[in-house]
Design a protein around this motif. Structure first.
Motif, PDB file in Angstrom:
ATOM      1  N   LEU A   1      53.382  33.710  45.004  1.00 40.57           N
ATOM      2  CA  LEU A   1      54.550  33.706  45.906  1.00 40.57           C
ATOM      3  C   LEU A   1      54.424  32.635  46.982  1.00 40.57           C
ATOM      4  O   LEU A   1      55.419  31.967  47.340  1.00 40.57           O
ATOM      5  N   ARG A   2      53.188  32.448  47.475  1.00 41.02           N
ATOM      6  CA  ARG A   2      52.997  31.430  48.510  1.00 41.02           C
ATOM      7  C   ARG A   2      53.280  30.033  47.953  1.00 41.02           C
ATOM      8  O   ARG A   2      53.935  29.209  48.602  1.00 41.02           O
TER       9      ARG A   2
ATOM     10  N   ARG B   1      49.850  38.556  51.919  1.00 43.29           N
ATOM     11  CA  ARG B   1      48.593  38.153  51.285  1.00 43.29           C
ATOM     12  C   ARG B   1      47.397  38.572  52.129  1.00 43.29           C
ATOM     13  O   ARG B   1      46.373  39.064  51.608  1.00 43.29           O
ATOM     14  N   GLU B   2      47.489  38.370  53.452  1.00 48.25           N
ATOM     15  CA  GLU B   2      46.389  38.757  54.332  1.00 48.25           C
ATOM     16  C   GLU B   2      46.169  40.265  54.314  1.00 48.25           C
ATOM     17  O   GLU B   2      45.020  40.737  54.310  1.00 48.25           O
TER      18      GLU B   2
ATOM     19  N   VAL C   1      46.426  40.004  44.892  1.00 51.36           N
ATOM     20  CA  VAL C   1      46.120  38.744  45.580  1.00 51.36           C
ATOM     21  C   VAL C   1      46.226  37.562  44.621  1.00 51.36           C
ATOM     22  O   VAL C   1      46.801  36.517  44.942  1.00 51.36           O
ATOM     23  N   LEU C   2      45.685  37.748  43.429  1.00 51.74           N
ATOM     24  CA  LEU C   2      45.613  36.624  42.485  1.00 51.74           C
ATOM     25  C   LEU C   2      46.930  36.378  41.760  1.00 51.74           C
ATOM     26  O   LEU C   2      47.294  35.210  41.527  1.00 51.74           O
ATOM     27  N   ASN C   3      47.629  37.443  41.422  1.00 52.40           N
ATOM     28  CA  ASN C   3      48.789  37.299  40.536  1.00 52.40           C
ATOM     29  C   ASN C   3      50.131  37.495  41.222  1.00 52.40           C
ATOM     30  O   ASN C   3      51.171  37.309  40.581  1.00 52.40           O
TER      31      ASN C   3
ATOM     32  N   ARG D   1      40.576  46.783  41.835  1.00 50.96           N
ATOM     33  CA  ARG D   1      41.077  45.851  40.824  1.00 50.96           C
ATOM     34  C   ARG D   1      42.574  45.595  41.006  1.00 50.96           C
ATOM     35  O   ARG D   1      43.052  44.466  40.868  1.00 50.96           O
ATOM     36  N   THR D   2      43.321  46.667  41.338  1.00 51.86           N
ATOM     37  CA  THR D   2      44.765  46.504  41.551  1.00 51.86           C
ATOM     38  C   THR D   2      45.037  45.574  42.731  1.00 51.86           C
ATOM     39  O   THR D   2      45.925  44.698  42.675  1.00 51.86           O
TER      40      THR D   2
END
Length: 577
Positions: free
Chosen positions: A53-54, A174-175, A46-48, A40-41
């Protein structure tokens, strides 16, 4: 004593297996919970974090491009409006950088690239943008254009290159986070598979163990019990398996031995019971026939006695009228005794005939309004109420299912009885009320008369039972017996409430109509009832008046009956026929 059986018990084996499986599942559940939290973390990152940032890095590049384009345009036109995109881009740049810094606590590399972008933007703004703006304002567009050189373009390309490096670092983060999410998800799936395997293996082991330790021994025990149940009580029951089953087999075998020992006695007892049942059946049939014959006898006897009794009464009255005063005083007294005895005998026969007819001659149950019945009772008792200066009142009464003539007779007997046993120095008051108790109406006839001692509360409902002499209170002593029979014929019960502070309260119950019970239940549950429930509501009263004649008539002579207990006449009462 029971022999000690060795080996692990079934309970111990099952508890051991479940304990091992429980520890394994708890460990797997803990690992799965930790891995799920980690997953979950990572998904949140990834989502938040890396996703925003991207987007923000692209917004930063767009803001810088707007600033560079605005500087070029202003150097060409010298119009202050062309600097608005520069100011707006500068504000957007500062907002985006501030927003990005809140997401960079866990990404030091991206933070370093952002600082590089800020340094190069500051250097470009100090060496290119601000000099072009100042020169154009002071020296004109030609001088401003002279500062937009290839070196200035190269310097902005360095800014763009730094932003591209920032975007590449964000994409790499992100990757990496997405890779971590996939890894933790795979581990979580593996843990779930392991847990499922543990459950399957434990279930299989438990199933096989139960088959070997429970099902097979139970099947063998059941087969042996079935043989005993089919009649082979001498078959010894032997059981194998866990200690519990062995003890169970011993208990069942002991029960078999007890059954075999008691079987002969049971058979003998059954024969005796069948003989007793046959005798009871014969006695019940004889009792039913006897009751029917007795009831028929009472009806026929009372009916056939009418004609000779009428002749005796008529001729005695003729003697009394024709020869009154012509004979001596003793002869007149004898004739008066004969007339009185004939009249009382006639009343007794009429009351007995009425008593025997209750339940025999029926008109069928209909809905009867007891308020109308009380009106009829008031009319029937009007003369007697005037004679006794009595007051009759009643509350709103319900509608019940019954026979109106019998219910009128019931209430008339109760009202007449209440007025009859009044206190000489106190005006008589009789009040009839009703309240719903469960599925029954409890109806009360209460007066302020002489009252009834508690020890006589049950005796007053016995036919021809009297608590006073006929000289004190006239009557045949059958009135309350008729009341009891009418109430029981309608499915109710009657009793005397001895807890009232004054007078007498006779209460009886009658089954309530289903709609009254439903309305009362709706009121208790807070719902709006379809119809109002009748109970102790605003009373409707009949004007004070004296009771009319009782069933026996207040002025008619009565037969001589002895009281149950001498010397108790001031606080006891009789039934009214």
């Amino acid at each position: 004593m029971r022999p000690v059986v060795g080996g692990w018990s079934l309970r111990r084996r099952v508890i051991t297996l479940l304990t091992v499986v429980g520890f394994l599942l708890i460990g797997l559940a803990s690992a799965e919970a930790a891995m799920a939290a980690r997953n979950r973390t990572q998904i949140d990152a990834v989502l938040n974090e890396t996703g925003p940032l991207r987007v923000q890095s692209q917004e930063l590049l767009n803001a810088l491009l707007d600033q560079e384009t605005a500087i070029r345009g202003y150097a060409v036109s010298g119009d202050q409006d062309d600097l608005n995109p520069y100011q707006e881009g500068l504000a957007q740049e500062q907002s985006v950088i501030a927003s990005m810094r809140t997401l960079l606590d866990d990404y030091p590399a991206i933070s370093q690239e952002l600082r590089t972008v800020e340094e190069r933007v500051t250097q470009w703004r100090r060496s290119v943008a601000e000099p072009v703006i100042a020169t154009t304002e002071q020296s004109g567009t030609a001088a401003g254009q002279a500062l937009v050189t290839e070196a200035a373009r190269q310097q902005f390309d360095d800014v763009r290159s730094a932003v591209n490096d920032l975007q590449a670092e964000v994409l790499a983060a992100r990757e990496q986070t997405a890779t971590n999410v996939r890894t933790s998800s795979n581990v979580l799936v593996v843990l779930l598979i392991v847990a499922a395997l543990v459950v399957v293996v434990a279930g299989t082991v438990l199933l096989l163990s139960l088959d070997r330790m429970v099902v097979r021994p139970l099947t063998g025990l059941a087969n042996q019990v079935r043989e005993v149940a089919e009649g082979d009580y001498q078959h010894r029951i032997a059981t194998v398996g866990p200690p519990e089953f062995i003890r169970l087999g011993e208990d069942v075998d002991a029960m078999r031995q007890k059954i075999a020992a008691d079987l002969a006695e049971v058979r003998a007892a059954r024969e005796r019971i069948e003989w007793v049942n046959s005798q009871l059946q014969k006695q019940a049939e004889e009792l039913t026939r006897s009751n029917r014959d007795l009831e028929q006898f009472a009806y026929v006897a009372s009916h056939d006695l009418q004609e000779p009794l009428r002749k005796v009464a008529s001729f005695c009255q003729l003697l009394q009228r024709r020869y009154a005063g012509q004979l001596d005083e003793r002869a007149d007294q004898y004739i008066a005794f004969a007339v009185d005895g004939a009249q009382r005998m006639q009343r007794l026969i009429n009351d007995l005939l009425a008593f025997s007819r209750i339940g025999r001659l029926t008109t069928g149950f209909v809905e009867v309004d007891l308020n109308k019945v009380m009106g009829d009772v008031a009319g029937q008792t009007e003369a007697a109420r005037q004679y006794a200066d009595a007051e009759l009142t009643w509350d709103e009464l319900p509608v019940i299912s019954g026979e109106e003539p019998l219910l009128t007779n019931l209430l008339a007997n109760l009202v007449s009885n209440s007025i009859k046993f009044r206190r000489p120095d106190v005006p008589s008051k009789v009040h009839v009320s009703a309240r719903l108790v469960g599925a029954e109406w409890e109806i009360t006839c209460q007066d302020n008369g002489i009252g009834i001692e508690p020890e006589f509360a049950d005796k007053i409902f016995v036919i021809f039972q009297r608590l006073h002499s006929k000289d004190a209170y006239p009557g045949t002593g059958i009135g309350l017996a008729i009341v009891k029979k009418i109430v029981e014929y309608h499915g109710g019960r009657v009793w005397v409430d001895t807890d009232v502070p004054e007078g007498t309260a006779i209460r009886f119950t009658l089954p309530a109509l289903p709609q009254d019970v439903a309305a009362a239940a709706a009121v208790e549950s807070g719902e709006e009832p379809n119809a109002p429930t009748v109970g102790d509501t605003t009373p409707s009263t009949e004007a004070p008046a004296a009771l009319t004649e009782q069933a026996d008539g207040p002025d008619q002579p009565d037969r001589t009956d002895e009281t149950l207990e001498s010397g108790r006449t001031g606080d006891m009462r009789e039934t009214v026929g």
